[in-house]
Design an enzyme around this catalytic site. Structure first.
Site, PDB file in Angstrom:
ATOM      1  N   SER A   1      58.809 -22.737  23.302  1.00 58.69           N
ATOM      2  CA  SER A   1      60.073 -22.833  24.015  1.00 58.69           C
ATOM      3  C   SER A   1      59.988 -22.155  25.385  1.00 58.69           C
ATOM      4  O   SER A   1      59.169 -22.532  26.208  1.00 58.69           O
ATOM      5  CB  SER A   1      61.190 -22.239  23.141  1.00 58.69           C
TER       6      SER A   1
ATOM      7  N   ASP B   1      62.839 -27.838  19.214  1.00 59.80           N
ATOM      8  CA  ASP B   1      62.356 -26.531  19.664  1.00 59.80           C
ATOM      9  C   ASP B   1      61.309 -25.936  18.714  1.00 59.80           C
ATOM     10  O   ASP B   1      61.516 -25.872  17.499  1.00 59.80           O
ATOM     11  CB  ASP B   1      63.557 -25.592  19.765  1.00 59.80           C
TER      12      ASP B   1
END
Length: 310
Positions: A43, A189
């Site tokens: 991320s 994510d």
């Protein structure tokens, strides 16, 4: 005496705006002459790690972060509506209050009636702001980005092909952005499966792993006041326990003191960077020991060490 070349592998965790702390850590490493041999990022950690792997200096990264924090992208009203009540820093005018209430209403509607709050373009635009259109093979430091297969729940590691799509997948927060379709997979994510990818770095055979966690502190003095808050708190606890297990694969864990600042609060960018640098400098003797060369073929006695928040 046959010595290895020394250096470390960085495992950089997710955390939205708190990921700016990674730049402070890398600035300390650069100024202290510590060689980064490879990087694995999740991320926000993937974006920061990709920039460093491209050869960007910490000074340049600071400049880009400053411009991003002032951009309309970082100040999207629907994004800022995710901030908890009382955390906003807009002028407290009637228009501002009405605008925030309206956007919060739109966010609630999106949660129940739409695939995502912001749609597919926010994280794509953010990645494009920070990272040029290059391939993994163009990077100066070996780098891998971690995403999560939303169907299987397993982490997916990207280390070849176009860089930008892999980063978009790695940082597309569930519910805030829809899953990214890439290579026949539906990805979200990377923090869902591996928030701080020390386990991924270890599985890749990387050694001398310095993991950097920029997640908020897991504990809280507040009791959740609604069923939704109870549900979200339970998810935080589960994620925190999983992360602690994965961090056992690191040689050294650095935890910059990022407090409980929300992941969309980009206004604190300078403070985050300084917190990352301060954490690295406070842990400097351990980092230097981790980075020094060792006898080739002679295994390091590995025990996970901690540095940072209590």
């Amino acid at each position: 005496m046959n010595l290895g070349s020394g250096g470390i592998t960085l495992a950089l965790g997710g955390g939205g705006a708190r990921g700016f702390a990674h730049v402070g850590v890398m600035e300390a490493l650069s100024q202290g002459g510590v060689r980064v041999r490879s990087i694995v990022g999740t991320s926000a950690g993937a974006i920061a790690g990709a920039g460093y792997a491209l050869g960007a200096t910490p000074a340049y990264m600071r400049m880009r972060i400053r411009r991003f924090a002032a951009s309309p992208l970082a100040n999207d009203p629907k994004l800022r509506a995710l901030l908890p009540v009382g955390d906003e820093n807009e002028l407290d005018t009637l228009t501002g209050r009405v605008g925030r209430l309206y956007c919060r209403g739109k966010v609630v509607k999106s949660l129940f009636l739409e695939p995502s709050i912001l749609g597919p373009d926010f994280f794509r635009a953010m990645v494009e702001f920070f990272i040029p259109e290059v391939d993994f093979k163009d990077l100066e430091i070996p780098f891998a980005a971690v995403a999560t297969d939303i169907k299987t729940g397993k982490p997916v590691v990207f280390d070849r092909g176009p860089l930008r799509p892999a980063l978009v997948a790695s940082c597309s927060v569930p519910g805030v952005a829809p899953p990214v379709e890439l290579n026949g997979l539906h990805l979200t994510d990377g923090g869902v499966a591996s928030l701080v990818p020390a386990d991924i770095a270890r599985a890749r055979g990387d050694c001398n792993i310095l993991a950097v966690s920029v997640e908020r502190q897991a504990g809280t003095s507040e009791t959740p006041g609604s069923s939704l808050e109870f549900y979200l708190r339970a998810g935080e606890i589960q994620g925190g326990l999983l992360t602690e297990l994965q961090l056992q694969e690191a040689d050294l864990v650095l935890r910059p003191d990022v407090g409980e600042v929300h992941w969309v609060d980009f206004s604190r960018h300078q403070w985050f960077i300084e917190q990352g640098k301060a954490a690295a400098l406070a842990c400097w003797p351990k980092i230097k020991r981790l980075a020094r060369p060792r006898l080739l073929g002679w295994p390091r006695r590995r025990t996970t060490q901690e540095c940072g928040r209590e």
